[in-house]
Design a protein around this motif. Structure first.
Motif, PDB file in Angstrom:
ATOM      1  N   TYR A 178       0.711  -1.285   0.030  1.00 26.10           N
ATOM      2  CA  TYR A 178       0.035  -0.093  -0.136  1.00 26.10           C
ATOM      3  C   TYR A 178       0.836   1.217   0.025  1.00 26.10           C
ATOM      4  O   TYR A 178       0.356   2.219  -0.722  1.00 26.10           O
ATOM      5  N   PRO A 179       1.764   1.370   0.948  1.00 29.40           N
ATOM      6  CA  PRO A 179       2.700   2.974   0.850  1.00 29.40           C
ATOM      7  C   PRO A 179       3.438   2.949  -0.535  1.00 29.40           C
ATOM      8  O   PRO A 179       3.281   4.069  -1.387  1.00 29.40           O
ATOM      9  N   VAL A 180       3.741   1.843  -1.484  1.00 27.64           N
ATOM     10  CA  VAL A 180       4.157   1.762  -2.818  1.00 27.64           C
ATOM     11  C   VAL A 180       3.010   2.329  -3.472  1.00 27.64           C
ATOM     12  O   VAL A 180       3.285   3.019  -4.318  1.00 27.64           O
ATOM     13  N   LEU A 181       2.061   1.847  -3.499  1.00 26.40           N
ATOM     14  CA  LEU A 181       0.926   2.187  -4.508  1.00 26.40           C
ATOM     15  C   LEU A 181       0.451   3.641  -4.006  1.00 26.40           C
ATOM     16  O   LEU A 181       0.288   4.245  -5.197  1.00 26.40           O
ATOM     17  N   PHE A 182       0.382   4.133  -2.918  1.00 24.62           N
ATOM     18  CA  PHE A 182      -0.197   5.354  -2.433  1.00 24.62           C
ATOM     19  C   PHE A 182       0.981   6.545  -3.087  1.00 24.62           C
ATOM     20  O   PHE A 182       0.505   7.610  -3.336  1.00 24.62           O
ATOM     21  N   ARG A 183       2.041   5.968  -2.750  1.00 29.55           N
ATOM     22  CA  ARG A 183       3.114   6.890  -3.599  1.00 29.55           C
ATOM     23  C   ARG A 183       3.031   7.184  -5.014  1.00 29.55           C
ATOM     24  O   ARG A 183       3.245   8.082  -5.646  1.00 29.55           O
ATOM     25  N   ALA A 184       2.836   5.937  -5.627  1.00 31.79           N
ATOM     26  CA  ALA A 184       2.909   5.988  -7.157  1.00 31.79           C
ATOM     27  C   ALA A 184       1.652   6.753  -7.580  1.00 31.79           C
ATOM     28  O   ALA A 184       1.620   7.294  -8.578  1.00 31.79           O
ATOM     29  N   LEU A 185       0.469   6.748  -6.766  1.00 32.61           N
ATOM     30  CA  LEU A 185      -0.648   7.621  -7.184  1.00 32.61           C
ATOM     31  C   LEU A 185      -0.492   8.808  -6.806  1.00 32.61           C
ATOM     32  O   LEU A 185      -1.550   9.731  -7.012  1.00 32.61           O
ATOM     33  N   ALA A 186       0.508   9.327  -6.239  1.00 35.49           N
ATOM     34  CA  ALA A 186       0.756  10.639  -5.806  1.00 35.49           C
ATOM     35  C   ALA A 186      -0.300  11.256  -4.523  1.00 35.49           C
ATOM     36  O   ALA A 186      -0.472  12.461  -4.726  1.00 35.49           O
ATOM     37  N   PHE A 187      -0.502  10.386  -3.804  1.00 37.18           N
ATOM     38  CA  PHE A 187      -1.477  11.018  -2.606  1.00 37.18           C
ATOM     39  C   PHE A 187      -0.411  11.763  -1.682  1.00 37.18           C
ATOM     40  O   PHE A 187       0.905  11.364  -1.376  1.00 37.18           O
ATOM     41  N   SER A 188      -0.839  12.728  -1.143  1.00 35.04           N
ATOM     42  CA  SER A 188      -0.220  13.363  -0.110  1.00 35.04           C
ATOM     43  C   SER A 188       0.072  12.767   1.145  1.00 35.04           C
ATOM     44  O   SER A 188      -0.595  11.624   1.334  1.00 35.04           O
ATOM     45  N   PRO A 189       1.063  13.318   2.085  1.00 37.23           N
ATOM     46  CA  PRO A 189       1.220  12.496   3.180  1.00 37.23           C
ATOM     47  C   PRO A 189       0.001  12.239   3.968  1.00 37.23           C
ATOM     48  O   PRO A 189      -0.294  11.248   4.827  1.00 37.23           O
ATOM     49  N   THR A 190      -0.871  13.369   4.231  1.00 38.55           N
ATOM     50  CA  THR A 190      -1.941  13.349   4.913  1.00 38.55           C
ATOM     51  C   THR A 190      -3.124  12.219   4.360  1.00 38.55           C
ATOM     52  O   THR A 190      -3.836  11.551   4.964  1.00 38.55           O
ATOM     53  N   GLU A 191      -3.147  12.470   3.137  1.00 40.94           N
ATOM     54  CA  GLU A 191      -3.902  11.381   2.479  1.00 40.94           C
ATOM     55  C   GLU A 191      -3.545   9.944   2.605  1.00 40.94           C
ATOM     56  O   GLU A 191      -4.495   8.800   2.763  1.00 40.94           O
ATOM     57  N   THR A 192      -2.176   9.752   2.397  1.00 43.34           N
ATOM     58  CA  THR A 192      -1.564   8.625   2.512  1.00 43.34           C
ATOM     59  C   THR A 192      -1.889   8.009   3.885  1.00 43.34           C
ATOM     60  O   THR A 192      -2.071   6.795   4.078  1.00 43.34           O
ATOM     61  N   ALA A 193      -1.765   8.657   5.011  1.00 43.77           N
ATOM     62  CA  ALA A 193      -2.044   8.468   6.443  1.00 43.77           C
ATOM     63  C   ALA A 193      -3.363   7.868   6.535  1.00 43.77           C
ATOM     64  O   ALA A 193      -3.903   6.848   7.242  1.00 43.77           O
TER      65      ALA A 193
END
Length: 335
Positions: A178-193
């Protein structure tokens, strides 16, 4: 003195020695992960999990099960509870009320999806609530709690073990992917959290995935996860009323959630000495790393892959359903 003597007697007992060996093994794996993390900059939680899984065969052949169980459960809860000191209400205000309501909607929708899929897969509504609740709330812990309020059946234990095995495997994979996926989709740190806390099943994996991004993301992700855990008593009551369950499980809030919120309040009031807070935060991190290491040491990938594929498919669909809903919310509403 009497209490100290009792503790020493426990350590001398066979079970006490097994407990100590398991905790020591988890601590050694955690220390190795910490060393490699500092040397190469890799996430310490992920390293602790991978090293632990690589050493599962060693742990399985030794008398470490009680200690590993203690580390992966009790130390995990204390680590999460102490993380409350790191939660700033300014961080919480970044989320606002929208994500709080979204978590409620995600939990209810996943429960409904579980019931629907149970009919499509030829299972009873109780199995759908068990599977949906474990995905929606907190994985294996929720599965055990929900089982306690379901009507008793001969195959209930088998269903519970199946769900626990499935969500444990999926949660472990989610922690890594998931962290890799959310980084690839350019989610912000708050959105990733928010996404990590709202979609990964178990608390340990939420902490691991969040901290693999950053300490701030890890704390905020655990807070979102605590919102899901706080809904467990409501879900248990709903299941008991819907199915007339005769279980004997507890329906109160988990103690580590209460301590988490209490320490967050104390931290906000700024009444604790800074040195004490720093030491407790370090202790929290150590407990979490040891818990993740113990979780890896207890994880038998071969055994996880032997469960019924049809019902693993059902859990996969529920997991993807929850992930899609959460990402859809973030894309449409934003944080």
């Amino acid at each position: 003195m009497a209490r100290i003597a009792a503790v020493l007697d426990l350590c001398r007992a066979p079970r006490g020695r097994a407990l100590a060996r398991g905790v020591l093994l988890a601590a050694i794996v955690g220390a190795a992960a910490g060393f490699l993390s500092q040397s190469y900059g890799a996430p310490v939680m992920l390293l602790a999990l991978l090293i632990g899984m690589a050493l599962h065969g060693v742990a399985e052949k030794s008398d470490c099960a009680p200690g590993l169980g203690f580390a992966s459960q009790t130390l995990l809860r204390w680590g999460v509870a102490l993380m409350g000191l790191r939660l700033s209400f300014q961080d919480v205000s970044v989320l606002g009320w929208g994500p709080v309501l979204a978590v409620l909607g995600l939990v209810l929708a996943t429960l409904g999806a579980g019931v629907l899929l149970s009919y499509l897969f030829g299972r009873r509504k109780a199995f759908g609530l068990l599977a949906g609740g474990s995905v929606a709330i907190c994985g294996a812990s929720a599965a055990l709690a929900i089982t306690s309020v379901l009507p008793r059946r001969e195959d209930r234990e088998a269903d519970t073990l199946l769900v626990i095995t499935g969500v444990t495997l999926l949660s472990t994979l989610a922690m890594i992917l998931y962290p890799v996926l959310f980084r690839a989709l350019a989610f912000s740190p708050t959105e990733t959290a928010f996404l990590i806390g709202a979609t990964i099943h178990d608390v340990a994996q939420v902490a691991g995935a969040g901290h693999s991004v950053s300490a701030e993301v890890g704390v905020l992700a655990v807070f979102v996860k605590m919102l899901r855990v706080a809904l467990l008593p409501v879900v248990l009551l709903f299941v008991a009323l819907a199915l007339g369950g005769a279980g004997d499980g507890r329906r109160g809030l988990p103690w580590f959630l209460v301590v988490f919120l209490a320490l967050a309040g104390l931290g906000h009031l700024d009444i604790l000495p800074a040195a004490l807070v720093a030491q407790l935060v370090t202790l929290s991190q150590a407990c979490l790393v040891m818990a993740i290491a113990a979780l890896g040491l207890r994880t038998d990938l071969g055994g996880l892959l032997e469960v019924d594929r049809r019902y693993i498919a059902m859990l996969v669909l529920l997991t993807l359903f929850l992930l899609a809903l959460a990402m859809g919310f973030v894309r449409l509403i934003g944080l």
